[in-house]
Scaffold this motif. Sequence first.
Motif, PDB file in Angstrom:
ATOM      1  N   VAL A 192      53.494  44.145  28.963  1.00 51.71           N
ATOM      2  CA  VAL A 192      53.449  44.796  30.276  1.00 51.71           C
ATOM      3  C   VAL A 192      52.050  44.650  30.881  1.00 51.71           C
ATOM      4  O   VAL A 192      51.896  44.317  32.062  1.00 51.71           O
ATOM      5  N   GLY A 193      51.020  44.904  30.063  1.00 49.80           N
ATOM      6  CA  GLY A 193      49.651  44.803  30.563  1.00 49.80           C
ATOM      7  C   GLY A 193      49.318  43.409  31.064  1.00 49.80           C
ATOM      8  O   GLY A 193      48.742  43.230  32.152  1.00 49.80           O
ATOM      9  N   ALA A 194      49.672  42.395  30.279  1.00 45.96           N
ATOM     10  CA  ALA A 194      49.416  41.017  30.703  1.00 45.96           C
ATOM     11  C   ALA A 194      50.214  40.689  31.959  1.00 45.96           C
ATOM     12  O   ALA A 194      49.720  39.981  32.852  1.00 45.96           O
ATOM     13  N   GLY A 195      51.429  41.227  32.051  1.00 43.79           N
ATOM     14  CA  GLY A 195      52.238  40.973  33.239  1.00 43.79           C
ATOM     15  C   GLY A 195      51.633  41.574  34.496  1.00 43.79           C
ATOM     16  O   GLY A 195      51.655  40.953  35.567  1.00 43.79           O
ATOM     17  N   VAL A 196      51.083  42.773  34.361  1.00 43.27           N
ATOM     18  CA  VAL A 196      50.439  43.412  35.515  1.00 43.27           C
ATOM     19  C   VAL A 196      49.217  42.598  35.955  1.00 43.27           C
ATOM     20  O   VAL A 196      49.003  42.364  37.155  1.00 43.27           O
ATOM     21  N   VAL A 197      48.416  42.152  34.984  1.00 43.73           N
ATOM     22  CA  VAL A 197      47.252  41.326  35.317  1.00 43.73           C
ATOM     23  C   VAL A 197      47.698  40.029  35.982  1.00 43.73           C
ATOM     24  O   VAL A 197      47.120  39.589  36.982  1.00 43.73           O
ATOM     25  N   ARG A 198      48.754  39.415  35.460  1.00 42.45           N
ATOM     26  CA  ARG A 198      49.248  38.149  36.013  1.00 42.45           C
ATOM     27  C   ARG A 198      49.711  38.348  37.452  1.00 42.45           C
ATOM     28  O   ARG A 198      49.437  37.524  38.326  1.00 42.45           O
ATOM     29  N   TRP A 199      50.413  39.445  37.685  1.00 42.30           N
ATOM     30  CA  TRP A 199      50.877  39.751  39.038  1.00 42.30           C
ATOM     31  C   TRP A 199      49.702  39.946  39.989  1.00 42.30           C
ATOM     32  O   TRP A 199      49.678  39.404  41.095  1.00 42.30           O
ATOM     33  N   ALA A 200      48.710  40.715  39.540  1.00 46.72           N
ATOM     34  CA  ALA A 200      47.552  40.979  40.397  1.00 46.72           C
ATOM     35  C   ALA A 200      46.776  39.707  40.697  1.00 46.72           C
ATOM     36  O   ALA A 200      46.410  39.431  41.842  1.00 46.72           O
ATOM     37  N   MET A 201      46.548  38.899  39.655  1.00 45.90           N
ATOM     38  CA  MET A 201      45.682  37.738  39.823  1.00 45.90           C
ATOM     39  C   MET A 201      46.385  36.565  40.494  1.00 45.90           C
ATOM     40  O   MET A 201      45.755  35.556  40.798  1.00 45.90           O
ATOM     41  N   SER A 202      47.694  36.681  40.735  1.00 43.77           N
ATOM     42  CA  SER A 202      48.380  35.660  41.527  1.00 43.77           C
ATOM     43  C   SER A 202      48.344  35.989  43.009  1.00 43.77           C
ATOM     44  O   SER A 202      48.933  35.282  43.826  1.00 43.77           O
ATOM     45  N   ASP A 203      47.639  37.066  43.367  1.00 43.22           N
ATOM     46  CA  ASP A 203      47.447  37.395  44.773  1.00 43.22           C
ATOM     47  C   ASP A 203      46.749  36.224  45.466  1.00 43.22           C
ATOM     48  O   ASP A 203      45.837  35.608  44.901  1.00 43.22           O
ATOM     49  N   PRO A 204      47.172  35.865  46.667  1.00 38.37           N
ATOM     50  CA  PRO A 204      46.566  34.716  47.357  1.00 38.37           C
ATOM     51  C   PRO A 204      45.057  34.796  47.504  1.00 38.37           C
ATOM     52  O   PRO A 204      44.384  33.777  47.623  1.00 38.37           O
ATOM     53  N   SER A 205      44.496  35.996  47.492  1.00 36.14           N
ATOM     54  CA  SER A 205      43.047  36.125  47.666  1.00 36.14           C
ATOM     55  C   SER A 205      42.270  35.582  46.486  1.00 36.14           C
ATOM     56  O   SER A 205      41.079  35.296  46.600  1.00 36.14           O
ATOM     57  N   VAL A 206      42.904  35.456  45.315  1.00 35.91           N
ATOM     58  CA  VAL A 206      42.193  34.947  44.140  1.00 35.91           C
ATOM     59  C   VAL A 206      42.938  33.830  43.435  1.00 35.91           C
ATOM     60  O   VAL A 206      42.398  33.194  42.539  1.00 35.91           O
ATOM     61  N   ALA A 207      44.175  33.542  43.808  1.00 30.71           N
ATOM     62  CA  ALA A 207      45.005  32.619  43.039  1.00 30.71           C
ATOM     63  C   ALA A 207      44.440  31.213  42.994  1.00 30.71           C
ATOM     64  O   ALA A 207      44.742  30.452  42.089  1.00 30.71           O
ATOM     65  N   ASN A 208      43.620  30.842  43.979  1.00 30.44           N
ATOM     66  CA  ASN A 208      43.069  29.487  43.968  1.00 30.44           C
ATOM     67  C   ASN A 208      41.660  29.443  43.402  1.00 30.44           C
ATOM     68  O   ASN A 208      40.963  28.456  43.545  1.00 30.44           O
ATOM     69  N   ARG A 209      41.236  30.524  42.717  1.00 35.85           N
ATOM     70  CA  ARG A 209      39.882  30.567  42.147  1.00 35.85           C
ATOM     71  C   ARG A 209      39.990  30.972  40.681  1.00 35.85           C
ATOM     72  O   ARG A 209      39.760  32.097  40.327  1.00 35.85           O
ATOM     73  N   ARG A 210      40.429  30.048  39.874  1.00 35.34           N
ATOM     74  CA  ARG A 210      40.738  30.383  38.486  1.00 35.34           C
ATOM     75  C   ARG A 210      39.501  30.745  37.683  1.00 35.34           C
ATOM     76  O   ARG A 210      38.478  30.115  37.778  1.00 35.34           O
ATOM     77  N   GLU A 211      39.658  31.759  36.872  1.00 35.29           N
ATOM     78  CA  GLU A 211      38.748  32.111  35.806  1.00 35.29           C
ATOM     79  C   GLU A 211      39.627  32.264  34.572  1.00 35.29           C
ATOM     80  O   GLU A 211      40.852  32.278  34.685  1.00 35.29           O
TER      81      GLU A 211
END
Length: 299
Positions: free
Chosen positions: A275-294
Amino acid sequence: MTPDILAPLAPLRRALAKSLRDRVAGADAEERARTIWGSAGPRWFTPEDPIWRVHADASMFVGGVRALLLQSLHPLAMAGVAGHSGFRGDPWGRLERTSRFLATTTFGIIAHAEAEIAKVTGVHRAVVGRADDGRPYSANDPHLLEWVHIAEVDSFLCTYQQFGGTALTAAEADRYVEQSAIVAGKLGVRNPPTTVAQLHARMAAYRPELRATAACRDAAKFLLLDPPLPVASRPGYGLLAAGAIATLPGWARRELRLPPPMVLWDAPGRLLGRVGAGVVRWAMSDPSVANRREPGTAA
């Protein structure tokens, strides 16, 4: 759920994404992203490579906690951390430096990756001293470097297979270990493992050296029970920590005085980690950061 149903959550998603990115990547995230993704030149790895897939996945947040717990169980490695890293005074700075290293060496051009490796090797030269038992340590000791490396690779691979996207095949998992060995070798690890079987054999070979010192248990308590986070963020972090604990080997949990491997603990822990990884994945796929991978922010 449809995009319309999720639309009211967009502000929360953006806020969570920004908070995660600020913690992991630091104040210069935008500039660093431009350097990593905008620089022309050959790279060691491509988006089709297993190392890219693993290091770009949200499961890295769980894997990072697991790796720190495992690494702390080598008394000399822990002595170096306790004596030189300032993990209590500046834990986010340490996380940011680790993120920078992983992002640059995984996604960046070779010239920048090699410069980052040289910088880390230079910093390691000053990390020398003696553990509480009198034994000397050096962060550039190939034997300690190997332990830090294999604990990371084992943790990142384990948590990706448990909580990541599409699990790697056996051949892809071997390839991930092999690709990770490229960076490890340049850091000073001698003959790093290149298959999963070799990785597990090296982990087992270190077992007689590993034990929980007072500093180790203190670090685990800090990491698991008293992380430097706002109260509102702690439940989410707890999901990641639960996943990390549930995937640790039994001997490590016994040393750290954590709940032993049991279905009673592990099934809920793995579910919470997912669940935790899924929440992070959902958040970090936001267009504001999705094209700036870390590491952990993949698209």
